[in-house]
Scaffold this motif. Structure first.
Motif, PDB file in Angstrom:
ATOM      1  N   LYS A  95      -4.943   6.753  -1.694  1.00 12.53           N
ATOM      2  CA  LYS A  95      -3.715   6.383  -0.964  1.00 12.53           C
ATOM      3  C   LYS A  95      -3.727   4.908  -0.615  1.00 12.53           C
ATOM      4  CE  LYS A  95      -2.498  10.823   1.155  1.00 12.53           C
ATOM      5  NZ  LYS A  95      -2.329  11.557   2.439  1.00 12.53           N
ATOM      6  N   TRP A  96      -4.887   4.394  -0.223  1.00 11.08           N
ATOM      7  CA  TRP A  96      -5.005   2.969   0.100  1.00 11.08           C
ATOM      8  C   TRP A  96      -4.660   2.114  -1.112  1.00 11.08           C
ATOM      9  CZ3 TRP A  96      -9.063  -0.284  -1.834  1.00 11.08           C
ATOM     10  CH2 TRP A  96      -9.070  -1.579  -1.303  1.00 11.08           C
ATOM     11  N   ALA A  97      -5.157   2.485  -2.286  1.00 10.89           N
ATOM     12  CA  ALA A  97      -4.858   1.728  -3.506  1.00 10.89           C
ATOM     13  C   ALA A  97      -3.378   1.802  -3.849  1.00 10.89           C
ATOM     14  CB  ALA A  97      -5.700   2.258  -4.663  1.00 10.89           C
ATOM     15  N   ARG A  98      -2.790   2.989  -3.724  1.00  5.92           N
ATOM     16  CA  ARG A  98      -1.367   3.152  -4.053  1.00  5.92           C
ATOM     17  C   ARG A  98      -0.458   2.391  -3.087  1.00  5.92           C
ATOM     18  NH1 ARG A  98      -0.479   9.562  -5.678  1.00  5.92           N
ATOM     19  NH2 ARG A  98      -1.748   9.536  -7.602  1.00  5.92           N
ATOM     20  N   ASN A  99      -0.914   2.209  -1.861  1.00  4.62           N
ATOM     21  CA  ASN A  99      -0.093   1.527  -0.856  1.00  4.62           C
ATOM     22  C   ASN A  99      -0.298   0.021  -0.830  1.00  4.62           C
ATOM     23  OD1 ASN A  99       1.062   3.933   0.021  1.00  4.62           O
ATOM     24  ND2 ASN A  99      -0.561   4.312   1.528  1.00  4.62           N
TER      25      ASN A  99
END
Length: 254
Positions: free
Chosen positions: A93-97
Motif C-alpha cells: 500500500k505504501w508503494a502504491r500510494n
C-alpha cells in the motif's frame, strides 16, 4: 569399404583415461544445467507469485509488471514468506500510494530493518532497501530488467554457455551411428537457440509478445544438449560393453 567413422577416433574406442575425462565433464555440466533450471524456477518462476515457470513470469522478469512495482512483485513472490501478510500489505500500500518519506520513517522502515536488513544491508549484490533512496527505486513502477543489468547478464550468458556447448559438441562429434547431417544439426542447435534465448530477452523487454521465444530458446538448447550428453555417455560405456558381450557370445557359439 570400412566406414571412415569407425576407422579413426570415436567414443566407443577411446582409452579409459579419456573416457573418464569426458565422463566427468559431461556429468558435471549435466548437473550444472539441472541446477540452472532449478535456479530459474526459484527466481523467474516466482515472478508472478506462483511456483512454476509461466508466460507471466517471463513477461514480469523482462518487460515488467507495469501495473505494480518490483517491491510488490517480490512481496507477492519469492519474498512473500519473509514478513507477515499484514506487513507485506502495508509495504505494498505504501508503494502504491507514492512511497512517501513520512510513512517510510513511521511505518515501513521498522519493518524493513527487522525483516529485510539481514540480507539487503550486507550482501553487495542486493539493493540496500534499508535506505529510503534505494527503497524508492524498488517501490517505483516495475519496468522489468534494467538495460545495464540485461547487458551484463547477456554477455556472461553468451560467453559462458557457448563454452559449455562447444565442449559438449566436441565430445559428441566423436560419436558413431548418426548420419552426418543429424550430428551436425544437433551440435549447431544449442548455439542457435542460445542466440534466440538471449535475443528474446531484449525483444520481451520492448514487447511482452516475444516472451514465448524465451521458453522456446531455453527448451531447444536444453533438449539438444541432453541428447548429446546421454548419447555420448551411452557410446563410451554401454556400447563397448554390449559389443564385447556380442563378441564373447559369438566365440562361444563357435
Amino acid at each position: 569399404m570400412q566406414n571412415k567413422e569407425h576407422s579413426w577416433l570415436n567414443l566407443p574406442s577411446l582409452s579409459l583415461p579419456v573416457k573418464a575425462l569426458f565422463t566427468g565433464y559431461l556429468l558435471v555440466v549435466g548437473l550444472g544445467l539441472m541446477m540452472a533450471g532449478g535456479q530459474i524456477m526459484l527466481t523467474h518462476g516466482m515472478a508472478d507469485g506462483k511456483f512454476g515457470l509461466s508466460m507471466d513470469d517471463i513477461v514480469y522478469s523482462y518487460y515488467g509488471n507495469r501495473e505494480g512495482s518490483k517491491l510488490e512483485a517480490k512481496l507477492n513472490g519469492s519474498m512473500k514468506d519473509k514478513a507477515t501478510p499484514e506487513e507485506n500489505l502495508a509495504m505494498i500500500k505504501w508503494a502504491r500510494n507514492g512511497a512517501s518519506q513520512e510513512e517510510w520513517q513511521s511505518t515501513i522502515q521498522p519493518i524493513v530493518d527487522q525483516k529485510c536488513a539481514m540480507c539487503h544491508a550486507h550482501i553487495p549484490t542486493l539493493p540496500n532497501v534499508t535506505k529510503y533512496e534505494e527503497m524508492q527505486k524498488v517501490a517505483a513502477v516495475d519496468h522489468g530488467a534494467e538495460i545495464g543489468s540485461l547487458t551484463r547478464i547477456s554477455h556472461i550468458h553468451l560467453f559462458g554457455i557457448a563454452f559449455i556447448f562447444f565442449f559438449i559438441g566436441l565430445i559428441f562429434s566423436l560419436s558413431v551411428g548418426f548420419k552426418k547431417w543429424i550430428k551436425a544439426l544437433l551440435i549447431f542447435i544449442p548455439f542457435a537457440f542460445l542466440i534466440v534465448d538471449v535475443a528474446a530477452w531484449w525483444l520481451t523487454k520492448m514487447n511482452p509478445g516475444f516472451a514465448y521465444f524465451v521458453i522456446i530458446g531455453g527448451f531447444g538448447y536444453s533438449l539438444a544438449s541432453s541428447i548429446m550428453i546421454f548419447s555420448s555417455l551411452y557410446q563410451m560405456w554401454i556400447m563397448p560393453w554390449r559389443g564385447m558381450r556380442s563378441d564373447t557370445n559369438a566365440w562361444r557359439d563357435n
